[in-house]
Each structure stands twice: as structure tokens, then as C-alpha cells.
Design an enzyme around this catalytic site. Structure first.
Site, PDB file in Angstrom:
ATOM      1  N   LYS A   1       0.958  -1.194   0.097  1.00 49.12           N
ATOM      2  CA  LYS A   1       0.090  -0.119  -0.015  1.00 49.12           C
ATOM      3  C   LYS A   1       0.952   1.183  -0.134  1.00 49.12           C
ATOM      4  CE  LYS A   1      -4.303   0.986   0.164  1.00 49.12           C
ATOM      5  NZ  LYS A   1      -5.554   0.415  -0.687  1.00 49.12           N
TER       6      LYS A   1
ATOM      7  N   THR B   1      -4.014  -5.255   0.450  1.00 49.49           N
ATOM      8  CA  THR B   1      -3.307  -3.824   0.720  1.00 49.49           C
ATOM      9  C   THR B   1      -4.170  -3.071   1.601  1.00 49.49           C
ATOM     10  OG1 THR B   1      -4.518  -2.667  -1.361  1.00 49.49           O
ATOM     11  CG2 THR B   1      -2.352  -4.049  -1.535  1.00 49.49           C
TER      12      THR B   1
ATOM     13  N   ARG C   1      31.130  33.040  -8.846  1.00 46.71           N
ATOM     14  CA  ARG C   1      30.023  32.395  -9.488  1.00 46.71           C
ATOM     15  C   ARG C   1      29.017  32.403  -8.466  1.00 46.71           C
ATOM     16  NH1 ARG C   1      30.304  25.907 -11.019  1.00 46.71           N
ATOM     17  NH2 ARG C   1      31.095  25.241  -9.186  1.00 46.71           N
TER      18      ARG C   1
ATOM     19  N   GLN D   1      31.944  19.234  -5.761  1.00 45.92           N
ATOM     20  CA  GLN D   1      32.577  18.068  -5.291  1.00 45.92           C
ATOM     21  C   GLN D   1      33.375  18.102  -4.002  1.00 45.92           C
ATOM     22  OE1 GLN D   1      32.713  18.986  -8.301  1.00 45.92           O
ATOM     23  NE2 GLN D   1      33.051  17.689 -10.085  1.00 45.92           N
TER      24      GLN D   1
ATOM     25  N   HIS E   1      21.930  26.239 -12.340  1.00 46.83           N
ATOM     26  CA  HIS E   1      22.773  27.350 -12.943  1.00 46.83           C
ATOM     27  C   HIS E   1      22.183  28.643 -12.658  1.00 46.83           C
ATOM     28  CE1 HIS E   1      25.890  24.688 -14.161  1.00 46.83           C
ATOM     29  NE2 HIS E   1      24.925  23.825 -14.620  1.00 46.83           N
TER      30      HIS E   1
END
Length: 336
Positions: free
Chosen positions: A51, A96, A214, A263, A291
Site C-alpha cells: 500500500k 493492501t 560564480r 565536489q 545554474h
């Protein structure tokens, strides 16, 4: 990773004589399979049912002081028999709708603490109650309610604060340990400086210039597992993961923290998680780029672009996006 042997919680099959924990498998459970039905040509390599999206609000009233937790719970059971698929025999099927009712009844009986603890209660119940169930899984998503602050914390009023979504997946196979995976999703963050991306590969396929300054924005997804339930503080672990991400992304409020790449920021957050929560075995994070690109205004005359130099305009670009991920785990200690 399943919990270690000293911390295991085993499901016991129902309707067994003398309290035996080893399930005798009736022949009817194994006689009708996809393999026998097709003369060995095919096999049912995986199956299950459950379910999905059972919504539950738990209110704990302690006199005038109330607490709430709202969950969306999904269950999944795997039966030892394939007969419901192969010949349409439903004798072993736990409906269910019954699974939905079970979620509400278990919440009423045991209360609701953390998503992980409630998930463990659910899977253990299905394995204990139904001998034909060989594996159970429960996914719990928590809705982010926070206590309303009206000068002081309000006794019984709350505000929906979707900074990030908390979830977990709890699974257990009969006679094996419970496995818990917790997660965080939808944590969208943005900072306007202290981010760069330079000195990457430059070749005939490259058009992206170095960016010494940036905007850094991402939507963080994270998941992790535990090696112990007995010592794990699930609420604290989730908050620690969220705080580690925010701290390594943003840094101190006055100076921030420099990010040479997505990273590096991701790795720093994962390292903090493993350092602060010893019960976590591994943590995996995903950080897709959101971005915000500089708009080239050089083609426009100066009289229409001149303005307050503090104004900076960027164009949001959702797709395509870079996708960065990593998983950091504890190394096994050498026995030499």
C-alpha cells in the site's frame, strides 16, 4: 548494512508450535511457481505488493502541550508463494487495505516517535503476524511541521516548514536483521559568492570559461545507513546531516566559506557526518547544479545598461544541469 548480531531484532512467524522461530514451509507455498508453470523457461525473479502513500497525523497531547508528526507511509510485502501471480490463488495475500489499517492501528497502539522506529514496528509486525510473508519493507516520508514561535514556543500551533524532506526505508527479511536507510531530499540552497570553478580540462570540446566568482546553487539529496539501532539517535542523526550540509555550504555568517567545486563541498559535508555520528556506516550525497548565468549586456548601449553598480542580474537555468555525487563510507579495520 544490517545491524550487528548483538543488536538484531528477529521476526517470529505466527501459528508455530512450541514458540519455534523456524518457519515450516507448507508445500502449497512452493508448488505453483512461474518456473513450474512454464516448464523451466521463465522464473519470477522478483515480486511484491503493498500500500502506498498512507497519510497519518499523530498528535501527542500532554495536558496543554501537544506535539505532532505527520507521515506518509508505504508498505511492501513479499510472499513465499507465487500462486497469486501464477494461478490467481489469493489465500495467502494480505490485502493492501489491511496493510493500510495496520499502519493506523500500530500508530495508535505504539505511538509515533521517529520514522525509522515506526518503520521497524511495521515490518516486524507483518513478519510476526503472517508466516507466508518472507520479507517486508516500509518507506516513511515525514512532513516538516515545526512548532510556531510566538515570542515563546506555542503549545499547540505549528507551521509547515519545508526546508528539506525527511524519509527512511526500513526492510527486513525473515530471520535476518532489520536494515535502515535514512534520507534527506529537496534541500535547495544558494550563495552569491565564495564559489569558483577553474583549472578544469580545456580541449577542443570545451567552451566553458574559468569562473573565479560564480553563484553556487544546488538541491541536495542525501541518504545513509546505520550499523546499530540500540545506540542510534535517529532525530539527532538527521539534524546533524542537514546541519553539516548547510555549514560546509555556507560557512560563518560574516565571511562564508570558499568552495573550489561542488565536489569539494559535498565531500566536506560527508566527512563531518561520519565524524559526528559514529552509528552511520556510510553517507551518499547528490548535488546537481542549479545554474544562474551571467547575462551578456555588452551588446546594449551604455545609456540603457548604466545603473547602480550594486545591481547584478542573472538568468536561472534549470536544465541541463551538472550532477555531482559521492558516497563516503567507513573503512573496515584490518584484523592483522
Amino acid at each position: 548494512m544490517p545491524w550487528t548480531s548483538t543488536n538484531r531484532i528477529y521476526a517470529k512467524p505466527s501459528n508455530t508450535s512450541g514458540g519455534e522461530s523456524v518457519m515450516a514451509v507448507p508445500s502449497t507455498f512452493t508448488s505453483q511457481t512461474a518456473a513450474t508453470d512454464t516448464g523451466g523457461r521463465f522464473e519470477l525473479s522478483d515480486h511484491g505488493y503493498g500500500k502506498s502513500s498512507v497519510k497519518l497525523l499523530h498528535v501527542h497531547r500532554d495536558n496543554d502541550y501537544h506535539t505532532v508528526r505527520e507521515f506518509e507511509v508505504s508498505t511492501e510485502l513479499k510472499l513465499i508463494s507465487e500462486t497469486a501471480y501464477v494461478i490467481g490463488d489469493n489465500k495467502e495475500v494480505v490485502a493492501t487495505d489491511s496493510q493500510k489499517n495496520t499502519i493506523y492501528l500500530l500508530a495508535k497502539k505504539h505511538g509515533v516517535k521517529t520514522p525509522e522506529e515506526f518503520g521497524a514496528v511495521v515490518v516486524n509486525h507483518f513478519l510476526y503476524m503472517y508466516k507466508q510473508v518472507v520479507a517486508a519493507k516500509c518507506r516513511v516520508v515525514e512532513y516538516p511541521w515545526e512548532r510556531l514561535q510566538a515570542g515563546v514556543p506555542h503549545n499547540h500551533a505549528f507551521v509547515f516548514s519545508p526546508t528539506a524532506t525527511r524519509w527512511c526505508e526500513v526492510s527486513q527479511t525473515r530471520h535476518e536483521a532489520v536494515a535502515v536507510k535514512s534520507g534527506l531530499s529537496g534541500l535547495r540552497v544558494l550563495k552569491t559568492t565564495q564559489s569558483a570553478f577553474v583549472d578544469f580540462v580545456q580541449d577542443e570540446y570545451t567552451t566553458l570559461p574559468d569562473a573565479a566568482e560564480r553563484i553556487f546553487s544546488t538541491v541536495v539529496e542525501a541518504e545513509w545507513t546505520y550499523d546499530s539501532m540500540r545506540t542510534a539517535n535517529f532525530d539527532n542523526a538527521w539534524l546533524t546531516v542537514k546541519d553539516a550540509i548547510l555549514d560546509k555550504f555556507a560557512g560563518p555568517p560574516d565571511t562564508g566559506v570558499y568552495s573550489p567545486s561542488v565536489q569539494h563541498t559535498l565531500y566536506q559535508a560527508e566527512k563531518v557526518v561520519l565524524e559526528k555520528v559514529p552509528e552511520i556506516t556510510w553517507v551518499r550525497m547528490t548535488m546537481p547544479n542549479k545554474h544562474y548565468l551571467n547575462i551578456d549586456l555588452s551588446k546594449f548601449p551604455a545609456n540603457v545598461t548604466k545603473g547602480d553598480p550594486r545591481h547584478h542580474i542573472y538568468q536561472p537555468i534549470d536544465k541541463p544541469a551538472g550532477l555531482i555525487y559521492a558516497q563516503l563510507r567507513r573503512r573496515q579495520k584490518s584484523h592483522l
